[in-house]
Motif scaffolding. Structure first.
Motif, PDB file in Angstrom:
ATOM      1  N   MET A 180       0.648  -1.575   0.546  1.00 45.76           N
ATOM      2  CA  MET A 180      -0.089   0.235  -0.167  1.00 45.76           C
ATOM      3  C   MET A 180       0.408   1.162  -0.056  1.00 45.76           C
ATOM      4  SD  MET A 180      -3.742  -0.979   0.115  1.00 45.76           S
ATOM      5  CE  MET A 180      -4.014  -0.268   0.574  1.00 45.76           C
ATOM      6  N   ALA A 181       0.680   2.423  -0.737  1.00 47.06           N
ATOM      7  CA  ALA A 181       0.984   3.598  -0.296  1.00 47.06           C
ATOM      8  C   ALA A 181       0.590   4.348  -0.370  1.00 47.06           C
ATOM      9  CB  ALA A 181       1.586   3.400  -2.137  1.00 47.06           C
ATOM     10  N   TRP A 182       1.045   6.001  -0.309  1.00 49.12           N
ATOM     11  CA  TRP A 182       0.514   6.952  -0.282  1.00 49.12           C
ATOM     12  C   TRP A 182       1.708   7.784  -1.193  1.00 49.12           C
ATOM     13  CZ3 TRP A 182      -3.921   8.795   2.277  1.00 49.12           C
ATOM     14  CH2 TRP A 182      -4.407   8.172   3.318  1.00 49.12           C
ATOM     15  N   PHE A 183       0.558   8.203  -2.134  1.00 51.96           N
ATOM     16  CA  PHE A 183       1.330   9.039  -2.889  1.00 51.96           C
ATOM     17  C   PHE A 183       0.634  10.952  -2.956  1.00 51.96           C
ATOM     18  CE2 PHE A 183       3.039   6.994  -6.610  1.00 51.96           C
ATOM     19  CZ  PHE A 183       2.920   5.533  -6.299  1.00 51.96           C
TER      20      PHE A 183
ATOM     21  N   ARG B  94       2.393  12.956  -9.792  1.00 55.33           N
ATOM     22  CA  ARG B  94       1.934  12.290  -8.481  1.00 55.33           C
ATOM     23  C   ARG B  94       3.175  12.179  -8.082  1.00 55.33           C
ATOM     24  NH1 ARG B  94      -3.750   9.683  -8.380  1.00 55.33           N
ATOM     25  NH2 ARG B  94      -4.390  11.712  -9.259  1.00 55.33           N
ATOM     26  N   GLU B  95       3.301  11.644  -7.345  1.00 56.93           N
ATOM     27  CA  GLU B  95       4.530  11.586  -7.120  1.00 56.93           C
ATOM     28  C   GLU B  95       4.294  10.312  -5.746  1.00 56.93           C
ATOM     29  OE1 GLU B  95       7.452  14.006  -5.413  1.00 56.93           O
ATOM     30  OE2 GLU B  95       5.995  15.251  -3.970  1.00 56.93           O
ATOM     31  N   LEU B  96       5.229   9.546  -5.518  1.00 59.14           N
ATOM     32  CA  LEU B  96       5.200   8.565  -3.992  1.00 59.14           C
ATOM     33  C   LEU B  96       5.737   8.654  -2.997  1.00 59.14           C
ATOM     34  CD1 LEU B  96       4.896   6.105  -2.940  1.00 59.14           C
ATOM     35  CD2 LEU B  96       7.026   4.586  -4.139  1.00 59.14           C
ATOM     36  N   ILE B  97       5.128   8.982  -2.077  1.00 59.87           N
ATOM     37  CA  ILE B  97       6.220   9.621  -0.724  1.00 59.87           C
ATOM     38  C   ILE B  97       6.614   8.118   0.199  1.00 59.87           C
ATOM     39  CG2 ILE B  97       5.217  12.368  -0.758  1.00 59.87           C
ATOM     40  CD1 ILE B  97       2.822  11.307   0.696  1.00 59.87           C
ATOM     41  N   ALA B  98       5.445   7.471   0.427  1.00 57.94           N
ATOM     42  CA  ALA B  98       5.785   6.919   1.281  1.00 57.94           C
ATOM     43  C   ALA B  98       5.016   5.292   0.672  1.00 57.94           C
ATOM     44  CB  ALA B  98       5.369   7.242   2.903  1.00 57.94           C
ATOM     45  N   ALA B  99       5.583   4.673   1.424  1.00 61.12           N
ATOM     46  CA  ALA B  99       4.738   2.667   0.725  1.00 61.12           C
ATOM     47  C   ALA B  99       5.255   1.704   2.059  1.00 61.12           C
ATOM     48  CB  ALA B  99       4.691   2.402  -0.473  1.00 61.12           C
TER      49      ALA B  99
ATOM     50  N   ASP C  62      12.793  10.791   0.296  1.00 61.72           N
ATOM     51  CA  ASP C  62      13.194  12.078   0.907  1.00 61.72           C
ATOM     52  C   ASP C  62      12.979  13.318   1.628  1.00 61.72           C
ATOM     53  OD1 ASP C  62      16.328  11.359  -1.264  1.00 61.72           O
ATOM     54  OD2 ASP C  62      14.839  10.461   0.669  1.00 61.72           O
ATOM     55  N   ALA C  63      11.923  13.495   1.013  1.00 61.73           N
ATOM     56  CA  ALA C  63      11.424  14.967   1.066  1.00 61.73           C
ATOM     57  C   ALA C  63      10.148  14.795   2.527  1.00 61.73           C
ATOM     58  CB  ALA C  63      10.430  15.195  -0.014  1.00 61.73           C
TER      59      ALA C  63
END
Length: 123
Positions: free
Chosen positions: A34-37, A45-50, A61-62
């Motif tokens: 599962m992930a949060w974009f 749209r960018e991946l930030i956490a998974a 990194d952000a």
């Protein structure tokens, strides 16, 4: 029918915190990644956490050190705890589920998406 529903977005001052939730229905995702974009205006749209099916995590990194992804399989829910928020975190946040248990880094690797929840961080 598979459905992902995000909640928890809103307006917060810089330095504040929010906790996003993603409730899944229609099938269980306990073994799936599962992930949060997020998508800011005018940006991709960018991946930030998974989080993988086994619980391994990935952070962009952000957001590393400020955001925490977790899952509660009994409730078929994934969370994103966001601390020390910055104005540049302002975006629409999307939950996504992958058919595999392995983390993917691209939007095309995820099969199911929520409708998004807006986070606005004021300076």
């Amino acid at each position: 029918q598979v459905q992902l529903v995000e909640s928890g977005g809103g307006l917060v001052q810089a330095g504040g915190s929010l906790r996003l939730s993603c409730a899944a229905s229609g099938r269980t995702f306990s073994g799936n990644a599962m992930a949060w974009f997020r998508q800011a205006p005018g940006k991709e749209r960018e991946l930030i956490a998974a989080i993988s099916g086994s619980g391994r995590t990935y952070y962009a990194d952000a957001v590393k050190g400020r955001f925490t992804i977790s899952r509660e399989n009994a409730k078929n829910t994934v969370f994103l705890q966001m601390n020390s928020l910055k104005p540049e975190d302002t975006a629409d946040y999307y939950c996504a589920a992958r058919g595999s248990g392995l983390i993917g880094t691209m939007t095309s690797m995820y099969d199911n998406w929520g409708q998004g929840t807006r986070v606005t961080v004021s300076s």
